[in-house]
Scaffold this motif. Sequence first.
Motif, PDB file in Angstrom:
ATOM      1  N   ASP A   1      19.833 -21.951 -73.227  1.00 15.63           N
ATOM      2  CA  ASP A   1      20.613 -21.094 -72.322  1.00 15.63           C
ATOM      3  C   ASP A   1      21.080 -21.761 -71.029  1.00 15.63           C
ATOM      4  OD1 ASP A   1      20.467 -19.080 -74.165  1.00 15.63           O
ATOM      5  OD2 ASP A   1      18.825 -17.996 -73.185  1.00 15.63           O
ATOM      6  N   TYR A   2      21.195 -23.100 -71.051  1.00 15.00           N
ATOM      7  CA  TYR A   2      21.692 -23.772 -69.840  1.00 15.00           C
ATOM      8  C   TYR A   2      22.747 -24.833 -70.168  1.00 15.00           C
ATOM      9  CZ  TYR A   2      18.329 -21.504 -66.830  1.00 15.00           C
ATOM     10  OH  TYR A   2      17.635 -20.558 -66.124  1.00 15.00           O
ATOM     11  N   HIS A   3      23.719 -24.938 -69.268  1.00 18.29           N
ATOM     12  CA  HIS A   3      24.700 -26.022 -69.325  1.00 18.29           C
ATOM     13  C   HIS A   3      24.760 -26.719 -67.965  1.00 18.29           C
ATOM     14  CE1 HIS A   3      26.137 -24.131 -73.063  1.00 18.29           C
ATOM     15  NE2 HIS A   3      26.721 -25.304 -73.315  1.00 18.29           N
ATOM     16  N   LEU A   4      25.409 -27.887 -67.971  1.00 15.86           N
ATOM     17  CA  LEU A   4      25.623 -28.576 -66.695  1.00 15.86           C
ATOM     18  C   LEU A   4      27.107 -28.516 -66.370  1.00 15.86           C
ATOM     19  CD1 LEU A   4      23.550 -31.870 -67.230  1.00 15.86           C
ATOM     20  CD2 LEU A   4      22.841 -29.792 -66.004  1.00 15.86           C
ATOM     21  N   GLN A   5      27.427 -28.187 -65.146  1.00 15.58           N
ATOM     22  CA  GLN A   5      28.818 -28.167 -64.701  1.00 15.58           C
ATOM     23  C   GLN A   5      29.070 -29.319 -63.741  1.00 15.58           C
ATOM     24  OE1 GLN A   5      29.517 -24.019 -63.390  1.00 15.58           O
ATOM     25  NE2 GLN A   5      31.559 -24.251 -64.276  1.00 15.58           N
ATOM     26  N   HIS A   6      30.354 -29.592 -63.500  1.00 12.67           N
ATOM     27  CA  HIS A   6      30.759 -30.618 -62.526  1.00 12.67           C
ATOM     28  C   HIS A   6      30.293 -32.023 -62.921  1.00 12.67           C
ATOM     29  CE1 HIS A   6      31.819 -27.051 -60.400  1.00 12.67           C
ATOM     30  NE2 HIS A   6      30.558 -26.697 -60.219  1.00 12.67           N
ATOM     31  N   VAL A   7      30.362 -32.305 -64.216  1.00 14.10           N
ATOM     32  CA  VAL A   7      29.999 -33.641 -64.700  1.00 14.10           C
ATOM     33  C   VAL A   7      31.198 -34.564 -64.520  1.00 14.10           C
ATOM     34  CG1 VAL A   7      29.399 -34.971 -66.777  1.00 14.10           C
ATOM     35  CG2 VAL A   7      28.317 -32.738 -66.354  1.00 14.10           C
ATOM     36  N   GLU A   8      30.956 -35.754 -64.027  1.00 16.84           N
ATOM     37  CA  GLU A   8      32.008 -36.767 -63.877  1.00 16.84           C
ATOM     38  C   GLU A   8      31.629 -37.881 -64.846  1.00 16.84           C
ATOM     39  OE1 GLU A   8      34.365 -36.984 -60.988  1.00 16.84           O
ATOM     40  OE2 GLU A   8      33.889 -34.869 -60.656  1.00 16.84           O
ATOM     41  N   LEU A   9      32.438 -38.036 -65.892  1.00 21.28           N
ATOM     42  CA  LEU A   9      32.062 -38.964 -66.955  1.00 21.28           C
ATOM     43  C   LEU A   9      31.746 -40.377 -66.462  1.00 21.28           C
ATOM     44  CD1 LEU A   9      31.974 -39.076 -70.203  1.00 21.28           C
ATOM     45  CD2 LEU A   9      32.406 -36.892 -69.130  1.00 21.28           C
ATOM     46  N   GLU A  10      32.656 -40.944 -65.683  1.00 19.38           N
ATOM     47  CA  GLU A  10      32.472 -42.332 -65.232  1.00 19.38           C
ATOM     48  C   GLU A  10      31.199 -42.490 -64.393  1.00 19.38           C
ATOM     49  OE1 GLU A  10      35.979 -44.598 -65.689  1.00 19.38           O
ATOM     50  OE2 GLU A  10      35.073 -43.375 -67.256  1.00 19.38           O
TER      51      GLU A  10
ATOM     52  N   HIS B   1      31.222 -32.846 -56.346  1.00 24.52           N
ATOM     53  CA  HIS B   1      29.782 -32.576 -56.321  1.00 24.52           C
ATOM     54  C   HIS B   1      29.110 -33.910 -56.516  1.00 24.52           C
ATOM     55  CE1 HIS B   1      29.860 -28.120 -56.709  1.00 24.52           C
ATOM     56  NE2 HIS B   1      31.075 -28.383 -57.156  1.00 24.52           N
ATOM     57  N   SER B   2      28.070 -34.143 -55.774  1.00 24.78           N
ATOM     58  CA  SER B   2      27.440 -35.448 -55.888  1.00 24.78           C
ATOM     59  C   SER B   2      26.666 -35.580 -57.197  1.00 24.78           C
ATOM     60  CB  SER B   2      26.510 -35.679 -54.700  1.00 24.78           C
ATOM     61  OG  SER B   2      25.579 -34.620 -54.658  1.00 24.78           O
ATOM     62  N   GLN B   3      26.355 -34.464 -57.840  1.00 21.91           N
ATOM     63  CA  GLN B   3      25.705 -34.523 -59.142  1.00 21.91           C
ATOM     64  C   GLN B   3      25.984 -33.246 -59.919  1.00 21.91           C
ATOM     65  OE1 GLN B   3      21.662 -35.080 -57.947  1.00 21.91           O
ATOM     66  NE2 GLN B   3      21.291 -32.882 -57.847  1.00 21.91           N
ATOM     67  N   PRO B   4      25.741 -33.279 -61.240  1.00 20.34           N
ATOM     68  CA  PRO B   4      25.993 -32.083 -62.041  1.00 20.34           C
ATOM     69  C   PRO B   4      25.118 -30.917 -61.571  1.00 20.34           C
ATOM     70  CG  PRO B   4      25.647 -33.998 -63.443  1.00 20.34           C
ATOM     71  CD  PRO B   4      25.286 -34.414 -62.055  1.00 20.34           C
ATOM     72  N   VAL B   5      25.633 -29.725 -61.802  1.00 21.28           N
ATOM     73  CA  VAL B   5      24.906 -28.528 -61.380  1.00 21.28           C
ATOM     74  C   VAL B   5      24.527 -27.723 -62.613  1.00 21.28           C
ATOM     75  CG1 VAL B   5      25.099 -26.373 -60.059  1.00 21.28           C
ATOM     76  CG2 VAL B   5      26.233 -28.464 -59.247  1.00 21.28           C
ATOM     77  N   LYS B   6      23.266 -27.347 -62.708  1.00 28.93           N
ATOM     78  CA  LYS B   6      22.788 -26.602 -63.872  1.00 28.93           C
ATOM     79  C   LYS B   6      23.151 -25.123 -63.726  1.00 28.93           C
ATOM     80  CE  LYS B   6      18.278 -26.024 -65.510  1.00 28.93           C
ATOM     81  NZ  LYS B   6      16.961 -26.620 -65.706  1.00 28.93           N
ATOM     82  N   VAL B   7      23.733 -24.548 -64.803  1.00 33.36           N
ATOM     83  CA  VAL B   7      24.096 -23.124 -64.733  1.00 33.36           C
ATOM     84  C   VAL B   7      23.482 -22.379 -65.912  1.00 33.36           C
ATOM     85  CG1 VAL B   7      26.257 -23.155 -63.418  1.00 33.36           C
ATOM     86  CG2 VAL B   7      26.277 -23.712 -65.868  1.00 33.36           C
ATOM     87  N   HIS B   8      23.132 -21.133 -65.658  1.00 33.01           N
ATOM     88  CA  HIS B   8      22.539 -20.293 -66.696  1.00 33.01           C
ATOM     89  C   HIS B   8      23.668 -19.749 -67.581  1.00 33.01           C
ATOM     90  CE1 HIS B   8      20.034 -16.605 -67.961  1.00 33.01           C
ATOM     91  NE2 HIS B   8      19.626 -17.675 -68.617  1.00 33.01           N
ATOM     92  N   THR B   9      23.606 -20.021 -68.882  1.00 29.75           N
ATOM     93  CA  THR B   9      24.660 -19.598 -69.811  1.00 29.75           C
ATOM     94  C   THR B   9      23.997 -18.927 -71.013  1.00 29.75           C
ATOM     95  OG1 THR B   9      24.557 -21.836 -70.743  1.00 29.75           O
ATOM     96  CG2 THR B   9      26.344 -21.386 -69.179  1.00 29.75           C
ATOM     97  N   PRO B  10      23.451 -17.747 -70.846  1.00 32.67           N
ATOM     98  CA  PRO B  10      22.643 -17.122 -71.901  1.00 32.67           C
ATOM     99  C   PRO B  10      23.407 -16.912 -73.207  1.00 32.67           C
ATOM    100  CG  PRO B  10      23.115 -15.552 -70.144  1.00 32.67           C
ATOM    101  CD  PRO B  10      23.583 -16.889 -69.664  1.00 32.67           C
TER     102      PRO B  10
END
Length: 578
Positions: free
Chosen positions: A368-377, A255-264
């Motif tokens: 209630d939100y997290h970010l997925q597909h984070v690439e640390l570097e 993924h070119s950037q993190p994706v925000k997901v709803h995590t209630p």
Amino acid sequence: MRQQRLLIPTLRDVPGDAEAASHRLMLRAGLIRQLSSGIYSYLPLGLKALQHIQTIIREEMDAAGAQEMLMPALHPSELWKASGRWDVYGPELMRLEDRNGREFALGATHEEVVTTIVKDEIHSYKKLPVTLYQIQTKYRDERRPRFGLLRGREFLMKDAYSFDRTGSGLDDSYKSMYNAYVNIFTRCGLQFRAVEADSGAIGGTDTHEFMALADVGEDTIVHCTSCQYAANIEKAVGTLPEQSEHNQKENVLQHSQPVKVHTPQMTSIKQLSQFLQVPPHQIIKSIAIEADGTPIVVLLRGDYELNEIKLKQAIGANDVPMLSEADILKLGSIAGFIGPIGLKNVRIIADSSVKGMRDAVVGANELDYHLQHVELERDLPMMTYHDVRNVAQGECCSNCGHELSFAKGIEVGHVFKLGTKYSSSLGASFNDENGVSEPIIMGCYGIGVSRVLAAIIEQNYDERGIIWPASITPFTVHLLTVHVQDETQMKLSEEIYTTLKQAGYSVLWDDREERPGVKFNDADLLGFPLRITVGKKASKRIIECKERRSGSQYELSAKQILTHCHSFFQTGGRSSHE
Ligand code: ATP
Ligand code: MG
């Protein structure tokens, strides 16, 4: 000694709050009684065992060249203020005032007092090195006194202090105390391990804790399954296994950037992991703390625990409590959903476990939100990494690469290189050969004498009671007369009692008018190494022996008793105490 008149108040039941086996057994066998939380009296049997431990300690300390003394329990506050510990020691230090309003502390440890003595009495290099010790009662207002003698508020400690001219002198003093400790704990019959420990704020170089291995222990020991490496988890380091499976997969979604997901309401790693169907090691915990007043966010892999001691060292802070929810809001985030991306004006550091993590989950700093597909570097390129986690199952030894193993331990002793912390603050110095004044270099060495007693029981019992090691047992032989009204039995018992006592054995003679079943049960509960029963075969001069540890039971003729005892106790355990 005759049991009839000895105060051994055995109990069938003990209070439900006695959780540790040693605590329950010491109450049941009539060794101790509680006066108040964390404060105990030693009844005659308990005191005997405690004295045997003290004898071993004295012998080994004296053999190592240490000199015994005795210092007061009541310390004027000025001393503790001079060392700076009046404020630093906190609520564990018991404080009181005399009738004139002068402040005192009940000694929790004696660096201040002993250093003052040395400061006043030793001025020349000619008087050094010297190691002083005492066996003395300590007071600590523990937050959670528990497990009977294992964590008391008033307890017996052996504390020793070494004074040297040079660092290498300190190394020698330290080594000699270390070796003395190995001898002491071995003679006490303990299974123990010396482990590397954290030297804390005092900042000494070397420190080892002696850990008695027991499940009730409050410390976790990490040791290598192959080499000698062993450390307290506070200090232990490990090498991480290869990057997690998930990361290694070549088909990690790009993924070119993190994706925000709803995590209630998904505020814990477990909830989040189930909800997103992502393993905990793929989630990054962001822990907000207040380092000496300044907020810091620490990143850690979801399946690991933060190690406060390592964190304090990594960032050079004395205190690292959690940041309050209100302060988290001030950072522009919200508790339960903190994450490193987009968090401004706050220092962020990461544990080395997250380095290079790909496709990770982090908090989005939004309810209630997290970010997925984070690439640390890619997403956090400037991150600094430190080792701030507890070593976990699956990590390997950083010395030899073999697997690390975990065990629970009770800290029974502690040896510590202090350096000049106390000699500098309290002004203890010596003149060297050239008349130049130098601060004395110190070490300190503690053994929890009363805790050792409990630890020994913790390692030596079964469902029937205590199983004393011969070196510590209150009495070595338990002589039991089945029917005290029977003249033949009493006569033979008396004869055996006298013979054994004259040979130097300590004998408890159960001459009570109790049912045999009660006597046998009590004997198992009290747990002396050898029981000798004089019963109905007394007329044939035949007696019965029972070994407490092995449970083996056999008959002997009365004349064999002495030789038998000699061979049974040949490994030690003979004692002239009574
Ligand atoms: P702990 O981490 O268990 O509180 P400590 O690090 O505070 O121990 P030291 O200050 O090194 O202990 O004291 C020396 C020894 O005294 C310890 O190794 C331990 O055996 C014993 N000890 C310390 N606190 C207690 C206590 N509350 N009750 C009984 N023994 C204790
Ligand atoms: Mg403590």
